[in-house]
Design a protein around this motif. Sequence first.
Motif, mmCIF file in Angstrom:
data_model
loop_
_atom_site.group_PDB
_atom_site.id
_atom_site.type_symbol
_atom_site.label_atom_id
_atom_site.label_comp_id
_atom_site.label_asym_id
_atom_site.label_seq_id
_atom_site.Cartn_x
_atom_site.Cartn_y
_atom_site.Cartn_z
ATOM 1 N N TYR A 155 0.890 -1.123 0.038
ATOM 2 C CA TYR A 155 -0.068 0.039 0.034
ATOM 3 C C TYR A 155 0.946 1.242 -0.133
ATOM 4 O O TYR A 155 2.100 1.208 0.688
ATOM 5 C CB TYR A 155 -1.088 0.027 1.208
ATOM 6 N N PHE A 165 -0.084 -4.905 9.276
ATOM 7 C CA PHE A 165 0.764 -3.830 8.147
ATOM 8 C C PHE A 165 2.240 -3.596 9.032
ATOM 9 O O PHE A 165 2.501 -3.862 10.312
ATOM 10 C CB PHE A 165 0.251 -2.621 8.312
ATOM 11 N N GLY A 166 3.077 -3.530 8.135
ATOM 12 C CA GLY A 166 4.624 -3.078 8.752
ATOM 13 C C GLY A 166 4.641 -1.819 9.240
ATOM 14 O O GLY A 166 3.662 -0.975 9.139
ATOM 15 N N GLU A 167 6.004 -1.333 9.381
ATOM 16 C CA GLU A 167 6.271 0.003 9.730
ATOM 17 C C GLU A 167 6.250 0.961 8.716
ATOM 18 O O GLU A 167 6.338 2.099 8.975
ATOM 19 C CB GLU A 167 7.375 0.147 10.849
ATOM 20 N N PHE A 217 3.741 0.556 2.570
ATOM 21 C CA PHE A 217 3.514 -0.400 3.574
ATOM 22 C C PHE A 217 3.464 -1.858 2.811
ATOM 23 O O PHE A 217 2.653 -1.838 1.940
ATOM 24 C CB PHE A 217 2.371 0.026 4.303
#
Lengths: 111, 115
Positions: A35, A101-103, A88
């Motif tokens: 995203y 989700f990642g950072e 992301f």
Amino acid sequence: SQQGEEDPQALSIQEGENATMNCSYKTSINNLQWYRQNSGRGLVHLILIRSNEREKHSGRLRVTLDTSKKSSSLLITASRAADTASYFCATLRASGSRLTFGEGTQLTVNP
Amino acid sequence: EAGVAQSPRYKIIEKRQSVAFWCNPISGHATLYWYQQILGQGPKLLIQFQNNGVVDDSQLPKDRFSAERLKGVDSTLKIQPAKLEDSAVYLCASSLSSGGSYEQYFGPGTRLTVT
């Protein structure tokens, strides 16, 4: 703990160059999604790759997935200033229905 | 096609006050999500609805957060009482169905500041 972790945290390039962002995860997944989020905005879906796929393309985007290494990469070719945003990765576990989700990676494309 | 609508866009409250956020998903989308995004982090799912039923609220702090989706369309997320650590952007998203293989469409978010 985060399922997805992006690398690098921040990336600054010149317009026209390629940008590569990486994502690592810990558990078996059903799919992995990328995203984009422009400053002050919501997220926009870019591409989804399933666990049985190795590579997908969409316009200037190329995503690879290596399930043996539990990692994915997002390549943006011929970058533009408008590509400046946070990117992301998000994973759907093989046994779940929730995206994690990642950072994120903050990409800056300088004109 | 109209996107996901959220209101208000910004809200400033004092700790211990209450606040409510509203979301209108894309027409025809059965699944609605509320995420919390703290500055510098990725979104974290708070609650997921399929029509008007809850699919996943395991990460919702139920002592202070509540959410409902009446008639399987609009949704509200409430915080009562708010704490300083609730300062974040609250994102609403919707998708055609659940299961994680459907693209999620996000609204612009509500930026909450708790002082």
